[in-house]
Structure formats: structure tokens, C-alpha cells
Design a protein around this motif. Structure first.
Motif: not given
Length: 122
Positions: A1-7, A9-26, A77-80
Motif C-alpha cells: 500500500q502506497v502512502q503519502l504524507v504531506e507536511s 503547510g501553515g500560515l504565511a504572509q504575502a512575500g514569505d516562503s514555505l517548503r512542503l514535503s511529501c514522504l512516500v512509503s510502501g 522517498n521525498t518530494v519537495f
């Protein structure tokens, strides 16, 4: 079973930066194409970015070109998704997906994560 877990996310102000990650298993992550999509309330799911299994080919939606960067680490096993110069219109739930091919259409991906909320205030 393939599972994906994103992390990341959150609150940001205009102009800020965020980095999302997605860990894939299985599954065999290193042979999957991967993509990020987002969905704002009341709107259809929108293509954000995609990357080939080897990372050599990347694709972006017009609204994020030049601001977002997709990458992957097959050893982990991660995509960003690096998101810079965020705008209020980037607000939505961001989903990670993997499948046999790299694609810009959501229905071409087989496996999906549950999503992570990104909220950008002005």
C-alpha cells in the motif's frame, strides 16, 4: 500500500516562503512521477508542479512559474515544493501525488496524500 504524507503547510504572509514535503512509503518511489496540486474552497483542483522519476524534468502551472520549485530526494522517498514570494491566491490545500508517469492532469496519478493547508494573508 502506497502512502503519502504531506507536511510543511501553515500560515504565511504575502512575500514569505514555505517548503512542503511529501514522504512516500510502501512503493517504489524512485520510479514514480510526482506532482503537487492545490485546491481552494469552491474551486477545482489545480495543477501546481510535477517532476519526473529521475528529477530531470519539471513542469509548473502558469500561476507559480518563477516562484515555486519542485524537487525530489529518491534516497529519502521525498518530494519537495519550495514556495517563494507567496501570494494570497496561493491559499489552499496542497496535495502530493505519485504515479507511473509524470503528468499535469490529476487523473493520471494513482496515489494521493491527504493534503496540507497553506494560508497566505495579505
Amino acid at each position: 500500500q502506497v502512502q503519502l504524507v504531506e507536511s510543511g503547510g501553515g500560515l504565511a504572509q504575502a512575500g514569505d516562503s514555505l517548503r512542503l514535503s511529501c514522504l512516500v512509503s510502501g512503493g517504489s518511489f524512485s520510479i514514480y512521477g510526482a506532482g503537487w496540486f492545490r485546491q481552494a474552497p469552491g474551486q477545482e483542483r489545480e495543477f501546481v508542479a510535477a517532476i519526473s522519476y529521475h528529477g530531470g524534468s519539471t513542469y509548473y502551472g502558469d500561476s507559480v512559474k518563477g516562484r515555486f520549485t519542485i524537487s525530489r530526494d529518491n534516497a529519502k522517498n521525498t518530494v519537495f515544493l519550495q514556495m517563494n514570494s507567496l501570494k494570497p491566491e496561493d491559499t489552499g490545500v496542497y496535495y502530493c501525488a505519485v504515479g507511473q508517469w509524470v503528468a499535469v492532469r490529476a487523473n493520471e496519478y494513482e496515489y494521493w496524500g491527504q493534503g496540507t493547508q497553506v494560508t497566505v494573508s495579505s
